[in-house]
Design a protein around this motif. Sequence first.
Motif, PDB file in Angstrom:
ATOM      1  N   LEU A 145      58.490 -25.933 119.912  1.00  0.00           N
ATOM      2  CA  LEU A 145      57.725 -27.170 119.698  1.00  0.00           C
ATOM      3  C   LEU A 145      56.803 -27.025 118.495  1.00  0.00           C
ATOM      4  CD1 LEU A 145      56.819 -28.070 123.390  1.00  0.00           C
ATOM      5  CD2 LEU A 145      58.416 -29.292 121.901  1.00  0.00           C
ATOM      6  N   ARG A 146      56.211 -25.849 118.332  1.00  0.00           N
ATOM      7  CA  ARG A 146      55.347 -25.592 117.167  1.00  0.00           C
ATOM      8  C   ARG A 146      56.159 -25.608 115.882  1.00  0.00           C
ATOM      9  NH1 ARG A 146      52.365 -21.238 120.147  1.00  0.00           N
ATOM     10  NH2 ARG A 146      50.377 -22.216 120.658  1.00  0.00           N
ATOM     11  N   THR A 147      57.284 -24.905 115.893  1.00  0.00           N
ATOM     12  CA  THR A 147      58.128 -24.806 114.705  1.00  0.00           C
ATOM     13  C   THR A 147      58.595 -26.184 114.254  1.00  0.00           C
ATOM     14  OG1 THR A 147      58.867 -22.606 115.350  1.00  0.00           O
ATOM     15  CG2 THR A 147      60.234 -23.783 113.768  1.00  0.00           C
ATOM     16  N   ALA A 148      58.993 -27.010 115.205  1.00  0.00           N
ATOM     17  CA  ALA A 148      59.478 -28.351 114.888  1.00  0.00           C
ATOM     18  C   ALA A 148      58.338 -29.351 114.691  1.00  0.00           C
ATOM     19  CB  ALA A 148      60.406 -28.838 115.995  1.00  0.00           C
ATOM     20  N   ARG A 149      57.104 -28.906 114.952  1.00  0.00           N
ATOM     21  CA  ARG A 149      55.913 -29.762 114.832  1.00  0.00           C
ATOM     22  C   ARG A 149      56.051 -31.044 115.655  1.00  0.00           C
ATOM     23  NH1 ARG A 149      52.708 -28.551 109.769  1.00  0.00           N
ATOM     24  NH2 ARG A 149      53.632 -26.631 109.032  1.00  0.00           N
ATOM     25  N   LEU A 150      56.539 -30.868 116.871  1.00  0.00           N
ATOM     26  CA  LEU A 150      56.717 -32.011 117.768  1.00  0.00           C
ATOM     27  C   LEU A 150      55.459 -32.333 118.557  1.00  0.00           C
ATOM     28  CD1 LEU A 150      60.295 -31.304 119.103  1.00  0.00           C
ATOM     29  CD2 LEU A 150      59.592 -33.021 117.433  1.00  0.00           C
ATOM     30  N   SER A 160      46.623 -29.094 120.452  1.00  0.00           N
ATOM     31  CA  SER A 160      45.948 -29.510 121.686  1.00  0.00           C
ATOM     32  C   SER A 160      46.969 -29.959 122.722  1.00  0.00           C
ATOM     33  CB  SER A 160      44.926 -30.610 121.410  1.00  0.00           C
ATOM     34  OG  SER A 160      45.556 -31.782 120.941  1.00  0.00           O
ATOM     35  N   GLY A 161      48.028 -30.624 122.291  1.00  0.00           N
ATOM     36  CA  GLY A 161      49.097 -31.021 123.212  1.00  0.00           C
ATOM     37  C   GLY A 161      49.792 -29.815 123.814  1.00  0.00           C
ATOM     38  N   ILE A 162      50.002 -28.800 122.999  1.00  0.00           N
ATOM     39  CA  ILE A 162      50.644 -27.571 123.481  1.00  0.00           C
ATOM     40  C   ILE A 162      49.748 -26.855 124.489  1.00  0.00           C
ATOM     41  CG2 ILE A 162      51.375 -25.254 122.772  1.00  0.00           C
ATOM     42  CD1 ILE A 162      52.541 -26.594 120.237  1.00  0.00           C
ATOM     43  N   ARG A 163      48.441 -26.817 124.204  1.00  0.00           N
ATOM     44  CA  ARG A 163      47.516 -26.177 125.144  1.00  0.00           C
ATOM     45  C   ARG A 163      47.498 -26.902 126.488  1.00  0.00           C
ATOM     46  NH1 ARG A 163      44.439 -25.615 120.453  1.00  0.00           N
ATOM     47  NH2 ARG A 163      43.216 -27.464 120.947  1.00  0.00           N
ATOM     48  N   SER A 183      50.239 -37.311 122.142  1.00  0.00           N
ATOM     49  CA  SER A 183      50.171 -36.427 120.985  1.00  0.00           C
ATOM     50  C   SER A 183      50.551 -37.182 119.714  1.00  0.00           C
ATOM     51  CB  SER A 183      51.092 -35.229 121.185  1.00  0.00           C
ATOM     52  OG  SER A 183      50.988 -34.350 120.092  1.00  0.00           O
ATOM     53  N   ARG A 184      51.573 -38.014 119.791  1.00  0.00           N
ATOM     54  CA  ARG A 184      51.997 -38.787 118.623  1.00  0.00           C
ATOM     55  C   ARG A 184      50.910 -39.783 118.214  1.00  0.00           C
ATOM     56  NH1 ARG A 184      56.843 -41.583 120.035  1.00  0.00           N
ATOM     57  NH2 ARG A 184      55.525 -43.319 120.586  1.00  0.00           N
ATOM     58  N   ALA A 185      50.298 -40.433 119.184  1.00  0.00           N
ATOM     59  CA  ALA A 185      49.218 -41.382 118.884  1.00  0.00           C
ATOM     60  C   ALA A 185      48.056 -40.673 118.218  1.00  0.00           C
ATOM     61  CB  ALA A 185      48.763 -42.078 120.162  1.00  0.00           C
ATOM     62  N   ASN A 186      47.704 -39.496 118.698  1.00  0.00           N
ATOM     63  CA  ASN A 186      46.603 -38.725 118.099  1.00  0.00           C
ATOM     64  C   ASN A 186      46.938 -38.300 116.670  1.00  0.00           C
ATOM     65  OD1 ASN A 186      45.078 -38.967 120.402  1.00  0.00           O
ATOM     66  ND2 ASN A 186      45.593 -36.951 121.182  1.00  0.00           N
ATOM     67  N   SER A 187      48.174 -37.902 116.427  1.00  0.00           N
ATOM     68  CA  SER A 187      48.549 -37.466 115.085  1.00  0.00           C
ATOM     69  C   SER A 187      48.605 -38.649 114.136  1.00  0.00           C
ATOM     70  CB  SER A 187      49.873 -36.711 115.096  1.00  0.00           C
ATOM     71  OG  SER A 187      50.942 -37.565 115.416  1.00  0.00           O
ATOM     72  N   GLU A 188      49.015 -39.830 114.618  1.00  0.00           N
ATOM     73  CA  GLU A 188      49.019 -41.023 113.773  1.00  0.00           C
ATOM     74  C   GLU A 188      47.589 -41.429 113.419  1.00  0.00           C
ATOM     75  OE1 GLU A 188      51.298 -43.879 115.957  1.00  0.00           O
ATOM     76  OE2 GLU A 188      53.207 -42.960 115.413  1.00  0.00           O
TER      77      GLU A 188
END
Length: 64
Positions: free
Chosen positions: A16-21, A25-28, A51-56
């Motif tokens: 998930l980290r490698t693909a930056r999905l 914080s989402g991973i934690r 997570s997507r909403a936060n990154s947007e």
Amino acid sequence: MKTPDEEVAERIVEQLRTARLLSESGIRKLYPSLVAGNLKAEDWKLLFEISRANSEDADATQNQ
């Protein structure tokens, strides 16, 4: 020594980290439930939506 569940969870998290999905914080937030095997399809969907909403939001802030 790590349990098999922990080893699998770490592999999933690394991908998930490698693909930056997901954000860090989402991973934690994901990791403890992933190790415990408590995640349902709805949990995955919600986590990715949040997570997507936060990154947007972060992207919009940087572009201003």
